[in-house]
Design an enzyme around this catalytic site. Sequence first.
Site, PDB file in Angstrom:
ATOM      1  N   GLU A 123      10.115   1.348  10.310  1.00 40.25           N
ATOM      2  CA  GLU A 123      11.069   2.433  10.015  1.00 40.25           C
ATOM      3  C   GLU A 123      10.314   3.721  10.274  1.00 40.25           C
ATOM      4  OE1 GLU A 123      14.138   2.191   9.444  1.00 40.25           O
ATOM      5  OE2 GLU A 123      14.447   0.131   8.761  1.00 40.25           O
ATOM      6  N   CYS A 156      13.484  11.058   6.928  1.00 41.80           N
ATOM      7  CA  CYS A 156      13.591  10.610   8.322  1.00 41.80           C
ATOM      8  C   CYS A 156      15.003  10.822   8.840  1.00 41.80           C
ATOM      9  CB  CYS A 156      13.220   9.138   8.411  1.00 41.80           C
ATOM     10  SG  CYS A 156      14.171   8.120   7.273  1.00 41.80           S
ATOM     11  N   GLU A 215      10.004  16.125  15.183  1.00 46.57           N
ATOM     12  CA  GLU A 215      10.569  15.896  13.854  1.00 46.57           C
ATOM     13  C   GLU A 215      10.131  17.064  12.967  1.00 46.57           C
ATOM     14  OE1 GLU A 215       9.040  12.471  11.673  1.00 46.57           O
ATOM     15  OE2 GLU A 215      11.048  12.125  10.886  1.00 46.57           O
ATOM     16  N   LYS A 241       0.852  -1.193   0.000  1.00 43.56           N
ATOM     17  CA  LYS A 241       0.000   0.000   0.000  1.00 43.56           C
ATOM     18  C   LYS A 241       0.887   1.242   0.000  1.00 43.56           C
ATOM     19  CE  LYS A 241      -1.523   2.883   2.647  1.00 43.56           C
ATOM     20  NZ  LYS A 241      -1.475   4.128   1.869  1.00 43.56           N
TER      21      LYS A 241
HETATM   22  P1  NAP Z   1       2.438   8.443   7.826  1.00 42.61           P
HETATM   23  O1  NAP Z   1       1.387   9.471   7.876  1.00 42.61           O
HETATM   24  O2  NAP Z   1       2.721   7.663   9.052  1.00 42.61           O
HETATM   25  O3  NAP Z   1       2.033   7.486   6.617  1.00 42.61           O
HETATM   26  C1  NAP Z   1       2.852   6.420   6.206  1.00 42.61           C
HETATM   27  C2  NAP Z   1       2.001   5.403   5.492  1.00 42.61           C
HETATM   28  O4  NAP Z   1       1.081   4.823   6.427  1.00 42.61           O
HETATM   29  C3  NAP Z   1       1.144   5.973   4.369  1.00 42.61           C
HETATM   30  O5  NAP Z   1       1.067   5.021   3.334  1.00 42.61           O
HETATM   31  C4  NAP Z   1      -0.198   6.145   5.057  1.00 42.61           C
HETATM   32  O6  NAP Z   1      -1.289   6.169   4.175  1.00 42.61           O
HETATM   33  C5  NAP Z   1      -0.223   4.903   5.910  1.00 42.61           C
HETATM   34  N1  NAP Z   1      -1.161   4.934   7.031  1.00 42.61           N
HETATM   35  C6  NAP Z   1      -1.604   5.978   7.746  1.00 42.61           C
HETATM   36  N2  NAP Z   1      -2.475   5.555   8.692  1.00 42.61           N
HETATM   37  C7  NAP Z   1      -2.576   4.204   8.572  1.00 42.61           C
HETATM   38  C8  NAP Z   1      -3.327   3.192   9.249  1.00 42.61           C
HETATM   39  N3  NAP Z   1      -4.142   3.470  10.254  1.00 42.61           N
HETATM   40  N4  NAP Z   1      -3.192   1.923   8.838  1.00 42.61           N
HETATM   41  C9  NAP Z   1      -2.363   1.610   7.820  1.00 42.61           C
HETATM   42  N5  NAP Z   1      -1.637   2.527   7.134  1.00 42.61           N
HETATM   43  C10 NAP Z   1      -1.738   3.809   7.509  1.00 42.61           C
HETATM   44  O7  NAP Z   1       3.838   9.057   7.369  1.00 42.61           O
HETATM   45  P2  NAP Z   1       4.154   9.997   6.131  1.00 42.61           P
HETATM   46  O8  NAP Z   1       3.724  11.380   6.446  1.00 42.61           O
HETATM   47  O9  NAP Z   1       3.676   9.370   4.865  1.00 42.61           O
HETATM   48  O10 NAP Z   1       5.739   9.903   6.076  1.00 42.61           O
HETATM   49  C11 NAP Z   1       6.560  10.712   6.846  1.00 42.61           C
HETATM   50  C12 NAP Z   1       7.077   9.943   8.062  1.00 42.61           C
HETATM   51  O11 NAP Z   1       7.753   8.774   7.615  1.00 42.61           O
HETATM   52  C13 NAP Z   1       8.103  10.734   8.849  1.00 42.61           C
HETATM   53  O12 NAP Z   1       7.868  10.570  10.224  1.00 42.61           O
HETATM   54  C14 NAP Z   1       9.417  10.067   8.457  1.00 42.61           C
HETATM   55  O13 NAP Z   1      10.430  10.189   9.411  1.00 42.61           O
HETATM   56  C15 NAP Z   1       8.992   8.656   8.269  1.00 42.61           C
HETATM   57  N6  NAP Z   1       9.948   7.951   7.427  1.00 42.61           N
HETATM   58  C16 NAP Z   1      10.793   7.056   8.019  1.00 42.61           C
HETATM   59  C17 NAP Z   1      11.750   6.401   7.245  1.00 42.61           C
HETATM   60  C18 NAP Z   1      12.702   5.437   7.879  1.00 42.61           C
HETATM   61  O14 NAP Z   1      13.308   4.660   7.140  1.00 42.61           O
HETATM   62  N7  NAP Z   1      12.874   5.431   9.197  1.00 42.61           N
HETATM   63  C19 NAP Z   1      11.836   6.653   5.873  1.00 42.61           C
HETATM   64  C20 NAP Z   1      10.963   7.580   5.308  1.00 42.61           C
HETATM   65  C21 NAP Z   1      10.023   8.217   6.104  1.00 42.61           C
HETATM   66  P3  NAP Z   1      -1.819   7.585   3.595  1.00 42.61           P
HETATM   67  O15 NAP Z   1      -0.796   8.036   2.652  1.00 42.61           O
HETATM   68  O16 NAP Z   1      -3.094   7.268   2.947  1.00 42.61           O
HETATM   69  O17 NAP Z   1      -1.979   8.488   4.782  1.00 42.61           O
END
Ligand code: NAP
Length: 486
Positions: free
Chosen positions: A259, A293, A390, A183
Amino acid sequence: MSAVAEPAALGIPEGLFVDGAWEPAAPGATFTVEDPATGETIATVADAGPEDGVRALEAAVAAQPAWAATAPRERSELLRRAFEAIHAERDRIARLITLEMGKPLAEAHAEIDYGAEFFRWYAEEAVRHQGDNRLSPDGASRLLVARRPVGPCLLITPWNFPLAMATRKVGAALAAGCTVVLKPAAQTPLTTLVVTDLLRRAGLPAGVVNVVTTKDAGGVCEPLLADGRIRKLSFTGSTPVGRHLISLCGPQVVRPSMELGGNAPFIVLADADVDRAVDGAMIAKMRNIGQACTAANRFLVEAPVAEEFTAKLTERMGALRLGHGLEPETEVGPLIDEAASRRLTGLIEDAVARGATVRTGGGPVDGPGHFFAPTVLDGVDPDARVAREEIFGPVAPVITVADADEAIRRANDTEYGLVSYLYTRDTERALRLAAALETGMVGLNRGLVSNAAAPFGGIKHSGLGREGGREGIDDYLDIQYVSLDA
Ligand code: NAP
């Protein structure tokens, strides 16, 4: 900042990808994807509902035994062909990444090189994850240790690296012999659709990869975790969503890999090469418009070099050219959305209210798209929100520290533990200090740690498990040991 979009030429496949075929969206079940630089619609994609998620799961479950039984070399060669296909289409995919995510084209190319490498790396690892044969210490029994695929996996990716976050998971899962439901983020699903089609053309068997795009992430994914047939979740995204998903893994004992977010300290000690530190800071802060991140979140600079470092960083940040990522001179693209811009403004206001000085930038840029001026803040209170949360954007808070001990103490004073950066000319001291840093990764006189050959991941609230490297495949493998008489 005019867009130079050519969506028709981008060849985005339409629909959901289930059981080896593209299925057109049901009437009315679609959503749009926008260019964050202009707000214009790039494409319309299928909006999966919970029943589509279950169909994708069923396809993955049905394909699992045959995929697990394929020769490792066969899985390896599929990934290798997909790696080559991505490179053959490098320019088309780079434009698509820029259009849906906003990063400048040069950075989109860099993401392709980084992201495609996970397919090549796991093509190589697919044929190497063997078990072993041991003799028990008393000589009475043989212990045959085998590694086998954990089973169908749910993979959830964020919007900031639309290609690399998908290949990092899919490469390891496929190499291990697992089938997947993937997804992608709703804001950037297009690159994933294109890469999935490249896998299909490279010979992917039906059901091995299934892709559901949706505006209802929880509604589609959460039932899959409760179903019992998904054996593993690999999630990249924010810590709050990750924490919630970990709790949903409990009832069916689904193995989670996480992650999550970061709050990376970037430490510059008095004996550092300051120019080199500024070069590293520009990469660690500005890669992906600060939306990584691994982005440097707090600059902890020892007092004797604090002003020199801050002045040089301010000059470099202030000179960056903003624009649409497809325009060749652009160095900084837009933020992903309006909410991100408002959040950054709030962080800056809080820091200034607590005594910080804005050295350059300070807020959003007028015009279409979500552009935000690269910002340097000086004299930041370590308890300001900008230092504790963050940031995920082009804002660099500088905190002056008295010595290395204070730098390490402040660096570790966070619930996050993804990456630290450390600049000093004294290598022996650097290794001692690196060992004291509570992060999964350390960049030593270097502003970039991402590499397909490295075990990428965090500790504390930044995650569980590793992606990339030899270790990345382990999360997708179970161990079975057979005992027999010696
Ligand atoms: P996010 O809001 O947590 O969303 C990540 C993914 O999860 C998206 O595909 C989102 O779908 C999905 N999601 C949200 N709620 C969910 C639920 N209840 N059940 C299942 N899936 C769900 O994060 P983001 O804003 O896309 O990304 C930014 C974050 O990612 C930052 O905190 C960053 O640090 C972190 N990140 C970490 C790494 C690492 O390797 N550590 C790498 C890249 C990014 P939708 O798009 O539909 O909301």
